[in-house]
Design an enzyme around this catalytic site. Structure first.
Site, PDB file in Angstrom:
ATOM      1  N   HIS A 104      55.569  26.665  76.064  1.00 34.96           N
ATOM      2  CA  HIS A 104      54.714  26.091  76.850  1.00 34.96           C
ATOM      3  C   HIS A 104      53.810  26.949  76.584  1.00 34.96           C
ATOM      4  O   HIS A 104      53.318  27.389  77.757  1.00 34.96           O
ATOM      5  CB  HIS A 104      54.955  25.403  78.285  1.00 34.96           C
ATOM      6  CG  HIS A 104      56.103  24.544  77.727  1.00 34.96           C
ATOM      7  ND1 HIS A 104      56.231  23.390  77.551  1.00 34.96           N
ATOM      8  CD2 HIS A 104      57.513  24.574  77.629  1.00 34.96           C
ATOM      9  CE1 HIS A 104      57.836  22.795  76.938  1.00 34.96           C
ATOM     10  NE2 HIS A 104      58.482  23.739  77.651  1.00 34.96           N
ATOM     11  N   ALA A 146      64.554  49.596  74.483  1.00 32.58           N
ATOM     12  CA  ALA A 146      65.450  48.476  75.778  1.00 32.58           C
ATOM     13  C   ALA A 146      64.558  48.038  76.579  1.00 32.58           C
ATOM     14  O   ALA A 146      63.736  48.979  76.996  1.00 32.58           O
ATOM     15  CB  ALA A 146      66.609  49.358  76.430  1.00 32.58           C
ATOM     16  N   ARG A 169      55.572  54.903  69.557  1.00 30.40           N
ATOM     17  CA  ARG A 169      55.055  56.057  67.439  1.00 30.40           C
ATOM     18  C   ARG A 169      55.721  55.287  66.681  1.00 30.40           C
ATOM     19  O   ARG A 169      56.084  54.164  66.479  1.00 30.40           O
ATOM     20  CB  ARG A 169      55.891  57.025  67.729  1.00 30.40           C
ATOM     21  CG  ARG A 169      57.642  57.357  67.988  1.00 30.40           C
ATOM     22  CD  ARG A 169      57.520  58.784  67.591  1.00 30.40           C
ATOM     23  NE  ARG A 169      59.184  59.058  67.645  1.00 30.40           N
ATOM     24  CZ  ARG A 169      59.793  58.684  66.449  1.00 30.40           C
ATOM     25  NH1 ARG A 169      59.700  59.583  65.419  1.00 30.40           N
ATOM     26  NH2 ARG A 169      61.459  59.566  67.181  1.00 30.40           N
TER      27      ARG A 169
END
Length: 173
Positions: A104, A146, A169
């Site tokens: 939204h 992560a 990288r």
């Protein structure tokens, strides 16, 4: 009309929850067959960990040799017909991935709907606890670190991480 739509959606979510509850206790080969019937495309040699949740599975394409970790959640858009989720061959996904195919506008969260497809190209590795927003394409041979929140496209052969995810990288092949 609005109350009817809400009732229908709540009923759908309830029955969907029951289906996933039953799917969660099925042995892996039967659970795989169950998902194969629901998805738009379900490739070969797919590993699905438990507690996978997919809203509108008929809008999800999964290629061959894909591994999806525990607690993954995939939400394609319902309102935008062409918005779907495509996961190509050779993708490895760690636990707790969230793919959001819709959202939204911050200025008007109650009355605005934005949706677009999410595409994960071949040989991508996605680390644990990653969130991928609508309209994003993850390029071939890329890695998402992560905990990343991916809000823009990731070019091929690159490592992205952070919130929002940025280039860490390039990967030389």
């Amino acid at each position: 009309m609005q109350k009817t739509k809400r009732l229908l959606f709540e009923s759908y979510v309830y029955f969907e929850g029951m289906v996933y509850l039953i799917a969660g206790i099925l042995p892996p080969p039967i659970r795989k067959l169950f998902f194969k019937m629901m998805f738009a495309n379900f490739g070969k040699n797919i590993l699905l960990s438990d507690k996978l949740y997919v809203r509108y599975p008929w809008k999800v394409w999964i290629g061959d040799n894909v591994a999806i970790g525990r607690n993954a959640q995939i939400f394609p858009s319902y309102l935008v017909q062409e918005a779907s989720v495509h996961i190509a061959n050779g993708v490895v996904i760690a636990p707790n991935l969230v793919i959001l195919g819709a959202g939204h506008l911050p200025e008007d969260p109650h009355n605005s709907n934005i949706a677009a497809s999410v595409t994960i190209d071949e040989n991508v590795y996605i680390g644990a606890n990653v969130v991928i927003r609508y309209g994003v394409t993850i390029g071939k041979n890329s890695v998402l670190a992560a905990g990343s929140v991916v809000v823009s496209n990731v070019p091929p052969n690159s490592i992205y991480g952070g919130n929002p995810a940025k280039l860490i990288r390039r990967i030389d092949k």
